[in-house]
Design a protein around this motif. Sequence first.
Motif, short mmCIF file in Angstrom:
data_model
loop_
_atom_site.label_atom_id
_atom_site.label_comp_id
_atom_site.label_asym_id
_atom_site.label_seq_id
_atom_site.Cartn_x
_atom_site.Cartn_y
_atom_site.Cartn_z
N VAL A 96 0.87 -1.17 0.00
CA VAL A 96 0.00 0.00 0.00
C VAL A 96 0.91 1.22 0.00
CG1 VAL A 96 -1.75 1.31 1.25
CG2 VAL A 96 -1.84 -1.21 1.23
N PHE A 184 -1.55 -1.09 -3.97
CA PHE A 184 -2.69 -0.19 -3.90
C PHE A 184 -2.14 1.22 -3.68
CE2 PHE A 184 -5.74 -3.63 -2.74
CZ PHE A 184 -6.74 -3.29 -3.62
N ARG A 221 -2.91 -2.11 -8.37
CA ARG A 221 -4.08 -2.97 -8.21
C ARG A 221 -5.35 -2.15 -8.02
NH1 ARG A 221 -2.79 -8.21 -6.64
NH2 ARG A 221 -4.98 -8.61 -7.09
N GLY A 222 -5.18 -0.91 -7.64
CA GLY A 222 -6.33 -0.07 -7.43
C GLY A 222 -5.97 1.18 -6.65
N VAL A 224 -7.35 3.53 -3.40
CA VAL A 224 -8.26 3.68 -2.27
C VAL A 224 -8.25 5.16 -1.88
CG1 VAL A 224 -8.77 3.01 0.10
CG2 VAL A 224 -7.80 1.34 -1.49
N ALA A 270 -10.78 -3.14 0.68
CA ALA A 270 -10.18 -3.25 -0.65
C ALA A 270 -9.28 -4.47 -0.75
CB ALA A 270 -9.36 -1.98 -0.95
#
Length: 275
Positions: A96, A184, A221-222, A224, A270
Amino acid sequence: MSMHVTSVGALRDPICRYPGSTLPVRGPCAELTPPYVAFLGGSETFGRFIEAPFVARVAHQLGQSCVNLGSINAGLDAMLNDAGVMRIAAGAGLSVVQLPPVQDLSNLYYRVHPRRNDRFLAPTARLTALYPKVDFTEFHFTRHLVTTLHQTGPGHFALLRDELRAVWLARMTQLLQALGERAFLLWLQYDALPPQAGDLPGPDPLAVTDAMVERLKPLARGVVEVPVTLAGHVPGETGKMVFGPLQAPAAGHMPGPAMHQRIATRLSAAITALH
């Protein structure tokens, strides 16, 4: 493991330095036995003035080993230039990455401290030529620098702003590629600051735009996104933090325990959705 003490009565933050790393990150040191989730970021990820930062809360919610590589006032330069931290992050099953502001990195116009990236060290000849009447010995912090330059010469500032954004994108790309696209992006969006007027000043992470984050999405991956209200704007919130009397203003400008819980809940959801 050593302790970080900055003021009488302050939280004695446990500091960890992992083998092969010189960057002081949040302790206690974690076991590095895979699988684990690594967290890269600055003061918010570290959890300054917070007994249980969001990284510890994610670990509790998921029942999974989490390694907090957050370091106070660290930006992209501090992360990328520490081989030990990058090795740990690259060895994680998932990382993250807290999005940092654009001003806390060395660039064509100025240099920052290699570890505490919010510290301004010196201008380059390019910046002194752009602002010949500015006394750069007056600046110690990058946000003060860029805010003053924006107020002094908004037209000239566009050149610096574009350079900062380009360098930020290049180094974020380098970071995400080093993590093998297993990350993330954590975008903390402060919602309790005065509205942005023009390009600067504005809320942290300073000068990061939707378009910039869109450029990074294929490498992650994404994303947040978490709206954050400063502890000083939430009645009673700073009373749940730990700091010395001289640190009260700084504590009020950080997320409090309630915000760390909100961040942890969003991140946990997530991460769980990946399985």
